[in-house]
Design an enzyme around this catalytic site. Structure first.
Site, PDB file in Angstrom:
ATOM      1  CG  ASP A  68      39.060  57.991  12.206  1.00  0.00           C
ATOM      2  OD1 ASP A  68      39.240  59.191  12.452  1.00  0.00           O
ATOM      3  OD2 ASP A  68      39.956  57.233  11.799  1.00  0.00           O
ATOM      4  CG  ASP A 112      42.531  53.403  11.977  1.00  0.00           C
ATOM      5  OD1 ASP A 112      42.158  54.565  12.219  1.00  0.00           O
ATOM      6  OD2 ASP A 112      43.573  53.132  11.362  1.00  0.00           O
ATOM      7  CG  ASP A 144      40.148  56.860  15.779  1.00  0.00           C
ATOM      8  OD1 ASP A 144      39.974  58.088  15.695  1.00  0.00           O
ATOM      9  OD2 ASP A 144      40.577  56.162  14.846  1.00  0.00           O
TER      10      ASP A 144
END
Length: 806
Positions: A477, A701, A705
């Protein structure tokens, strides 16, 4: 209105399409993912693995998610699914020991949801509400210390004092054939019974569920050795014999229990480091009139007041006001979005600078709640990896039992007494190294968890040590992972003849009146980090539009005073040293007719192309400078992706930001692909599609996600994110250090190698010891000593560090 072909979100009236891609999509991100991954094979098989393809979806009922304590292997999953399926009113069930979750689809007219936890709390498993698990961590300690530590040691003391000397030819201290001997043996039998049936209960339960599920596991082999020696010794005691092997039962149970207990201690110590993670749950909301009500009392169409710093409770539209909304937690977009009257807002996003009134959408649903449910859907459908030792046990256990039975039958057929034939079979079961095999996994895993914790990595699921070794693709990410996720003043450009310092100081002077995240970043960049608390609202010197509050502390770069400050839609204006200073979006200056030089316009375009926010600063009728605000990349990210690429893994970057914000990553040679503008619901689907080519690891995080972390074969969460992301992950990075990702793979490789070493020794030992047992060279006592020696070797091997960074 149709649904997105990728993530099933509504596409709206103007869906995104392309001639080279089949289907309609809700956004450009989903279209890009579909175009890139449309050619993968076996998508039909992949769709069958999706949570929304479970049998319960065809059932007209309700779904609940339960947390189950006590699951530790794939046989536990099968047993609980079978148990749930036997309940009246339950249509389907899907369990995952990797996440301690079971999904149950049921008919509410037949069974009450509140009854399901009690119905599934069987055979030592404890089911509870998934949102509030209540594990009893002290039960294992009591079983081990009381059952094993006291009664087990008492029985072994009697063996050392009264029985072992007779094995070496010494006269017994008491008459073993008299009343004293009977009393002694009765105590040993009682102590051994407590150890076997109390301390060893989890092992016996594991053996029972493996038989019910028809999946032999290592618990079954350990139970066979322990119960067969117990049964033989009990029968021998009843017929008056003194060759009793209760000590074997006690040793097998205590050694394996100690190994499992050591693993759980190491794991609890590691997971205890996660207590500082933030929570994101909102239980109360505020009506437009200011009245506080419960969230479940809100209906579609209700108007709710959301103040600065508060989370939007439900999806809806802005009915009144204008505010900057931080959507990073829900969408992953690092830059705040300005929401005006009529604009849609997502539940779970944060209003940063001005109060707004939100009209609740027709479903009265929160995007954050939707992400939580999607997370649970994925977790319950994600089967845990069957431990390597349990996979071996499916062949090894039947083989050992067959060899023991054949050996006993052959001994009996050759004319030996039944008791001697039984001893041969018992010796084979004991010598088959159940302790070494039973310790191979927990001790290797405990060593891996220990070494990972030393590197600031919390391993939440021990399945990591088998799944990580096979990972082919690592998905990273962007916001909060490759970047720090915090808005900063990154760059400043001044017009010719103007100083950068003056531009920055004058911009900070007027921005101190605003709590917009961009304003916060500019002020912090001038005053220095930490000199102005986030969300503070300091005062100016007064005037029209001035904001009330206490003055902020001034750092070394003290900006000049600003008066008559006015905070408006896309910027802020005030008087500094007699000049009207305007700071904000380029449109603010176009509306005023203030011109910017080509150099400054190029600087603004360059900032936007890098995914940052260009902020114009001007006075005296002209644009005097451009500030670039955005989040910075983490130190060392390039070496991290290079290391992952060097290991032969495909590296993919996934983000909800615009393509420009991810452009710098697309240019790195170690990164194979970048997917931008991907909504949270599509992140999980993207991970699944990438998984067609092989196991996938996801590093993220935020709450947005979490579904993707759960969908991945290996989910890695950065602890600076949310507790929802940590709950979805298999491993959590406690330190703000991206280099821990390749270190995690190194630790898992070392642990997996150690596990195979332990198993290799155990099977080499068996190849030698079992033939000796069949020929009568070993008796049960010598078999127990040999078994203990092999266990000591496994313990010693596991005690070594699995990862040495040097």
């Amino acid at each position: 209105m149709t649904d997105c072909t990728l993530c099933d979100l509504p596409t709206g009236d103007d869906p995104h399409t392309a001639p080279d891609v089949d289907g309609e999509f809700c956004c450009r991100g989903c279209l890009t993912v579909a175009r890139s991954l449309d050619g993968v094979e076996d998508l039909d098989d992949l769709d069958e693995r999706r949570p929304d393809a479970t049998p319960g979806d065809e059932f007209d009922g309700e779904t609940t998610f339960l947390h189950v304590d006590g699951m530790h292997c794939a046989t536990c999953e099968s047993f609980l699914e079978m148990t749930a399926g036997e309940q009246e009113g339950v249509a389907a069930a899907e369990a995952s020991y990797a996440t301690d979750t079971i999904r149950v689809d049921y008919d509410p007219d037949t069974v009450d949801a509140d009854e399901l936890p009690d119905r599934l709390s069987v055979a030592g498993y404890a089911a509870s509400d998934r949102a509030d698990p209540d594990a009893d961590e002290d039960d294992a300690v009591v079983r081990f210390l009381i059952g094993g530590g006291f009664f087990g040691m008492m029985a072994m003391l009697w063996y050392v004092v009264f029985l072992y000397p007779t094995y070496f030819g010494y006269e017994p201290i008491v008459d073993l054939g008299g009343v004293s001997g009977t009393y002694l043996f009765a105590q040993i039998w009682l102590f051994a019974s407590i150890v076997l049936f109390y301390t060893g209960y989890p092992i016996l339960r594991g053996a029972y569920v493996s038989l019910r599920a028809r999946q032999p596991n290592m618990d079954l082999l350990v139970s066979l050795a322990a119960t067969s020696s117990y049964a033989y010794s009990t029968l021998a005691l009843l017929v008056g014999r003194t060759d009793l092997y209760f000590d074997v039962t006690i040793a097998v149970i205590l050694v394996v229990t100690a190994g499992n207990h050591y693993e759980s201690i190491i794991k609890r110590r590691a997971t205890g480091m996660l207590t500082d993670l933030t929570t994101t749950e909102d239980r109360a909301v505020r009506t437009e009139a200011g009245e506080t009500v419960a969230a479940d009392a809100v209906d579609p169409g209700d108007r709710l007041l959301v103040r600065p710093g508060e989370r939007v409770p439900f999806d809806g539209t802005v009915a009144e006001g204008t505010a900057a909304v931080d959507e990073a937690l829900v969408t992953g977009e690092s830059l705040p979005a300005t929401k005006r009257e009529g604009d849609p807002v997502r539940g779970g996003t944060v209003v940063t600078d001005s109060p707004v009134v939100v009209e609740v959408g027709e479903d009265a649903a929160s995007t954050l709640d939707t992400l939580v449910r999607l997370l649970w859907e994925i977790q319950s459908s994600r089967s845990g990896i069957q431990r390597l030792v349990d996979r071996l046990a499916t062949v090894f256990v039947p083989l050992v039992v067959a060899v023991a039975a054949v050996g006993a039958a052959a001994t009996l057929a050759l004319g030996s007494a039944p008791i001697d034939a039984a001893l041969v079979g018992l010796t084979v079961l004991i010598v088959s190294c159940p302790c070494a095999l039973g310790l191979a996994t927990p001790l290797a895993v405990a060593a891996g968890i220990r070494d990972a914790a030393k590197r600031g990595i919390v391993v939440v699921s021990d399945a990591v040590f088998e799944s990580a070794a096979d990972v082919d693709t690592v998905v990273l990410d962007k916001t909060g992972t490759l970047t720090d996720g915090e808005m900063r003043l990154l760059d400043a450009t001044a017009a010719e003849g103007e100083s950068v310092e003056r531009v920055r100081r004058r911009a900070a002077a007027v921005e101190r009146a605003s709590v917009h995240p961009v304003a916060e970043a500019i002020v912090a960049g001038v005053l220095g980090d930490g000199d102005r608390p986030a969300g503070s609202r300091p005062a100016t010197d007064g005037g029209a539009g001035a904001t009330d509050g206490a003055p902020a502390e001034v750092g070394a770069l003290d900006p000049p005073s600003a008066t008559g400050v006015d905070v408006f839609d896309r910027g802020v204006a005030g008087r500094v040293d007699g000049d009207e200073v305007v700071v904000g979006h380029p449109d603010c200056f176009d509306e005023r007719g203030w011109q910017a030089s080509d150099r400054l316009r190029e600087a603004g375009t360059a900032a936007r192309d890098r995914g940052n926010v260009p902020v114009y600063v001007g006075w005296a009728g002209r644009v005097r400078g451009v500030l670039a605000v955005g989040d910075e990349v983490r130190d060392g990210w390039e070496s991290v992706v290079a290391d992952l690429d060097a290991d032969g893994r495909r590296v993919v970057v996934l983000t909800g930001d615009a393509p420009a914000a991810a452009a710098r990553f697309a240019e790195h040679p170690a990164i194979d692909e970048v997917f931008a503008e991907v909504p949270p619901e599509a992140k999980a689907e993207t991970v699944r599609r990438l998984g067609v080519d092989g196991p996938v690891a996801m590093v993220g995080d935020g709450s947005n996600d979490a579904p993707a972390l759960a969908a991945a074969d290996l989910g890695v969460s950065v602890a600076s994110g949310t507790d929802l992301a940590a709950d979805a992950a298999d491993a959590v990075l406690l330190e703000d250090r991206l280099s821990a990702v390749p270190e995690l793979f190194a630790v898992t490789r070392g642990t997996n190698r150690r596990l195979k070493q332990n198993l290799g020794w155990a099977f080499v030992y068996n190849a030698v010891a079992i033939p000796l047992a069949l020929t009568g060279v070993l008796n049960p006592l010598l078999a127990a000593l040999a078994m203990a020696s092999s266990s000591i070797l496994v313990v010693t091997n596991s005690a070594r560090a699995v990862f040495d960074p040097d």
